[in-house]
Design an enzyme around this catalytic site. Structure first.
Site, PDB file in Angstrom:
ATOM      1  N   GLY A  21      26.356   0.441  31.465  1.00 10.22           N
ATOM      2  CA  GLY A  21      27.256  -0.648  31.064  1.00 10.22           C
ATOM      3  C   GLY A  21      27.216  -0.987  29.588  1.00 10.22           C
ATOM      4  O   GLY A  21      27.176  -0.109  28.717  1.00 10.22           O
ATOM      5  N   GLY A  23      24.843  -2.208  27.796  1.00  9.87           N
ATOM      6  CA  GLY A  23      23.620  -1.818  27.104  1.00  9.87           C
ATOM      7  C   GLY A  23      23.682  -0.371  26.630  1.00  9.87           C
ATOM      8  O   GLY A  23      23.309  -0.053  25.495  1.00  9.87           O
ATOM      9  N   ARG A  42      15.010   0.086  33.767  1.00  7.63           N
ATOM     10  CA  ARG A  42      14.125   0.516  34.860  1.00  7.63           C
ATOM     11  C   ARG A  42      14.409   1.929  35.356  1.00  7.63           C
ATOM     12  O   ARG A  42      13.547   2.581  35.896  1.00  7.63           O
ATOM     13  CB  ARG A  42      14.250  -0.467  36.050  1.00  7.63           C
ATOM     14  CG  ARG A  42      13.738  -1.857  35.743  1.00  7.63           C
ATOM     15  CD  ARG A  42      14.260  -2.863  36.722  1.00  7.63           C
ATOM     16  NE  ARG A  42      15.725  -2.879  36.721  1.00  7.63           N
ATOM     17  CZ  ARG A  42      16.478  -3.662  37.468  1.00  7.63           C
ATOM     18  NH1 ARG A  42      15.914  -4.510  38.297  1.00  7.63           N
ATOM     19  NH2 ARG A  42      17.793  -3.608  37.381  1.00  7.63           N
ATOM     20  N   ASP A  68      10.411  -2.939  33.453  1.00  7.96           N
ATOM     21  CA  ASP A  68      11.124  -4.062  34.048  1.00  7.96           C
ATOM     22  C   ASP A  68      11.012  -5.247  33.095  1.00  7.96           C
ATOM     23  O   ASP A  68       9.903  -5.707  32.797  1.00  7.96           O
ATOM     24  CB  ASP A  68      10.494  -4.404  35.407  1.00  7.96           C
ATOM     25  CG  ASP A  68      11.278  -5.476  36.137  1.00  7.96           C
ATOM     26  OD1 ASP A  68      12.079  -6.199  35.495  1.00  7.96           O
ATOM     27  OD2 ASP A  68      11.088  -5.605  37.354  1.00  7.96           O
ATOM     28  N   TYR A 158      22.596 -18.137  37.112  1.00 10.86           N
ATOM     29  CA  TYR A 158      23.064 -17.210  36.069  1.00 10.86           C
ATOM     30  C   TYR A 158      23.786 -17.977  34.963  1.00 10.86           C
ATOM     31  O   TYR A 158      23.526 -17.771  33.777  1.00 10.86           O
ATOM     32  CB  TYR A 158      23.994 -16.170  36.695  1.00 10.86           C
ATOM     33  CG  TYR A 158      24.699 -15.276  35.705  1.00 10.86           C
ATOM     34  CD1 TYR A 158      24.037 -14.215  35.104  1.00 10.86           C
ATOM     35  CD2 TYR A 158      26.046 -15.492  35.371  1.00 10.86           C
ATOM     36  CE1 TYR A 158      24.690 -13.389  34.194  1.00 10.86           C
ATOM     37  CE2 TYR A 158      26.702 -14.667  34.464  1.00 10.86           C
ATOM     38  CZ  TYR A 158      26.016 -13.621  33.878  1.00 10.86           C
ATOM     39  OH  TYR A 158      26.658 -12.803  32.975  1.00 10.86           O
TER      40      TYR A 158
HETATM   41  N1  LIG Z   1      30.028  -7.183  32.861  1.00 11.31           N
HETATM   42  C1  LIG Z   1      30.545  -8.385  32.756  1.00 11.31           C
HETATM   43  O1  LIG Z   1      31.624  -8.666  33.295  1.00 11.31           O
HETATM   44  C2  LIG Z   1      29.846  -9.436  31.939  1.00 11.31           C
HETATM   45  C3  LIG Z   1      30.496 -10.659  31.720  1.00 11.31           C
HETATM   46  C4  LIG Z   1      29.861 -11.627  30.964  1.00 11.31           C
HETATM   47  C5  LIG Z   1      28.607 -11.389  30.424  1.00 11.31           C
HETATM   48  N2  LIG Z   1      28.002 -10.199  30.664  1.00 11.31           N
HETATM   49  C6  LIG Z   1      26.653 -10.014  30.131  1.00 11.31           C
HETATM   50  O2  LIG Z   1      26.533  -8.755  29.506  1.00 11.31           O
HETATM   51  C7  LIG Z   1      25.241  -8.204  29.729  1.00 11.31           C
HETATM   52  C8  LIG Z   1      25.371  -6.796  30.294  1.00 11.31           C
HETATM   53  O3  LIG Z   1      26.083  -6.815  31.483  1.00 11.31           O
HETATM   54  P1  LIG Z   1      26.346  -5.499  32.341  1.00 11.31           P
HETATM   55  O4  LIG Z   1      27.519  -5.794  33.187  1.00 11.31           O
HETATM   56  O5  LIG Z   1      26.366  -4.328  31.447  1.00 11.31           O
HETATM   57  O6  LIG Z   1      25.143  -5.355  33.367  1.00 11.31           O
HETATM   58  P2  LIG Z   1      23.616  -5.817  33.491  1.00 11.31           P
HETATM   59  O7  LIG Z   1      23.219  -5.637  34.888  1.00 11.31           O
HETATM   60  O8  LIG Z   1      23.368  -7.122  32.920  1.00 11.31           O
HETATM   61  O9  LIG Z   1      22.872  -4.797  32.581  1.00 11.31           O
HETATM   62  C9  LIG Z   1      22.751  -3.562  32.970  1.00 11.31           C
HETATM   63  C10 LIG Z   1      21.598  -2.928  32.208  1.00 11.31           C
HETATM   64  O10 LIG Z   1      20.431  -3.759  32.178  1.00 11.31           O
HETATM   65  C11 LIG Z   1      19.360  -3.077  32.837  1.00 11.31           C
HETATM   66  N3  LIG Z   1      18.544  -4.058  33.529  1.00 11.31           N
HETATM   67  C12 LIG Z   1      18.951  -4.980  34.419  1.00 11.31           C
HETATM   68  N4  LIG Z   1      17.888  -5.667  34.865  1.00 11.31           N
HETATM   69  C13 LIG Z   1      16.794  -5.163  34.250  1.00 11.31           C
HETATM   70  C14 LIG Z   1      15.410  -5.445  34.308  1.00 11.31           C
HETATM   71  N5  LIG Z   1      14.908  -6.381  35.111  1.00 11.31           N
HETATM   72  N6  LIG Z   1      14.580  -4.730  33.524  1.00 11.31           N
HETATM   73  C15 LIG Z   1      15.058  -3.748  32.725  1.00 11.31           C
HETATM   74  N7  LIG Z   1      16.354  -3.446  32.631  1.00 11.31           N
HETATM   75  C16 LIG Z   1      17.211  -4.138  33.397  1.00 11.31           C
HETATM   76  C17 LIG Z   1      20.058  -2.086  33.758  1.00 11.31           C
HETATM   77  O11 LIG Z   1      19.309  -0.929  33.968  1.00 11.31           O
HETATM   78  P3  LIG Z   1      18.322  -0.653  35.183  1.00 11.31           P
HETATM   79  O12 LIG Z   1      19.006  -1.066  36.426  1.00 11.31           O
HETATM   80  O13 LIG Z   1      18.115   0.813  35.043  1.00 11.31           O
HETATM   81  O14 LIG Z   1      17.093  -1.425  34.902  1.00 11.31           O
HETATM   82  C18 LIG Z   1      21.271  -1.695  32.929  1.00 11.31           C
HETATM   83  O15 LIG Z   1      20.917  -0.727  31.995  1.00 11.31           O
HETATM   84  C19 LIG Z   1      24.516  -9.179  30.648  1.00 11.31           C
HETATM   85  O16 LIG Z   1      23.659  -9.995  29.892  1.00 11.31           O
HETATM   86  C20 LIG Z   1      25.615 -10.011  31.251  1.00 11.31           C
HETATM   87  O17 LIG Z   1      25.176 -11.316  31.539  1.00 11.31           O
HETATM   88  C21 LIG Z   1      28.580  -9.215  31.403  1.00 11.31           C
END
Ligand SMILES: NC(=O)c1ccc[n+]([C@@H]2O[C@H](COP(=O)([O-])OP(=O)(O)OC[C@H]3O[C@@H](n4cnc5c(N)ncnc54)[C@H](OP(=O)(O)O)[C@@H]3O)[C@@H](O)[C@H]2O)c1
Length: 269
Positions: A21, A23, A42, A68, A158
């Protein structure tokens, strides 16, 4: 532009939550600006594949770190992987969201949200901003969300955690800028990442504006050093200012709650 970015924020960046995503997109975009990157997440396989892709594509060093971000000894765990590196940029991207009624989840799940979304960025900012301030240059990006502008039903913990990230980033922007450290809170709206798509939102006539990860990341990196807070995307900026400035706060809470119930009907309380 790339050289200026590298000089200001290089030679190494650390992206926390980097396997997928937004990241992974941050990782690619930062490497594209010539910085070496530490990628933390992770999933070992995804991290290794991304690391290989970035090395081939951008000819920089990449250090995947399987960790993690919710663990209590996070800083100690990261230290062994980063103590020899000059880290000038930290992006705290990972964000845990549990969609559904507050009372349906055990308290442990909500506390996990605090660990990953609040404790993690606080700890990393404290650890990595210190050498940046000493050096007189560096940057920190904290990912927040439109959900953090007001309490948002069905994602209570959240949305509260994203308010924390937003306010932490703003405060650090003000505190650290005189020491040469740029801090940015980036509020994304709905962004087409694997996690967002997997949440399977239902769209009615009033579809939330959706963005592509690359557009959010480019706007964030372009905003670093220019402002304290960026809301990604024109439509999100408009939505944010309507909810934040134009309507009473209780109405903003109700609008967001209604929108969440429409998008996630099976999660309604
Ligand atoms: N997508 C949206 O619509 C949206 C909207 C508003 C804000 N945001 C913000 O944008 C950021 C990124 O969002 P995203 O949608 O890309 O998905 P996300 O689930 O927040 O991030 C995905 C990444 O974070 C890693 N991750 C999650 N939990 C982890 C943990 N406990 N330890 C280590 N790594 C961890 C995941 O990899 P692993 O599973 O391999 O650990 C993955 O690489 C977030 O902070 C979210 O709040 C997103």
């Amino acid at each position: 532009m790339t050289d200026g970015f590298k000089q200001r924020y290089g030679p190494w960046a650390l992206v926390a939550g980097a396997s997928d995503g937004l990241g992974a997109t941050f990782g690619r975009a930062i490497a594209g600006r010539g910085l070496n990157v530490v990628l933390v997440a992770r999933s070992a396989d995804k991290l290794e594949a991304l690391a290989q892709e970035i090395r081939t594509e951008h000819h920089v060093e990449v250090r995947p770190v399987v960790q993690d971000l919710g663990r209590s000894d996070l800083l100690d765990a990261l230290e062994t992987h980063t103590q020899d590196l000059d880290i000038g940029l930290v992006v705290y991207n990972a964000g845990l969201s549990i969609i559904g009624p507050f009372l349906d989840q055990p308290i442990e799940k909500h506390l996990e949200v605090l660990q990953v979304n609040c404790r993690g960025p606080l700890a990393l900012a404290h650890r990595y901003a210190r050498p940046m301030a000493r050096r007189g240059r560096g940057g920190i990006v904290l990912m927040s969300s439109l959900a953090g502008f007001q309490g948002t039903a069905l994602v209570a913990s959240y949305s509260a955690s994203k308010a924390f990230d937003m306010v932490l980033g703003e405060a650090l922007w003000e505190e650290l800028r005189e020491q040469g450290v740029d801090v940015l809170s980036c509020c994304a709206g709905a962004t087409r990442t694997p996690n967002y798509i997997a949440s399977d939102p239902v769209h009615g006539r009033l579809k939330a504006p959706e963005m592509e990860p690359g557009d959010v990341v480019e706007e964030a990196l372009a905003s670093l050093g220019r402002r304290a807070l960026v809301v990604a995307g024109v439509r999100n900026k408009l939505l944010g200012s309507v909810l934040h400035r134009l309507v009473p706060r209780s109405l903003a809470v109700r609008i967001m709650g209604a929108s969440m119930r429409r998008m996630y009907p099976s999660s309604r309380s």
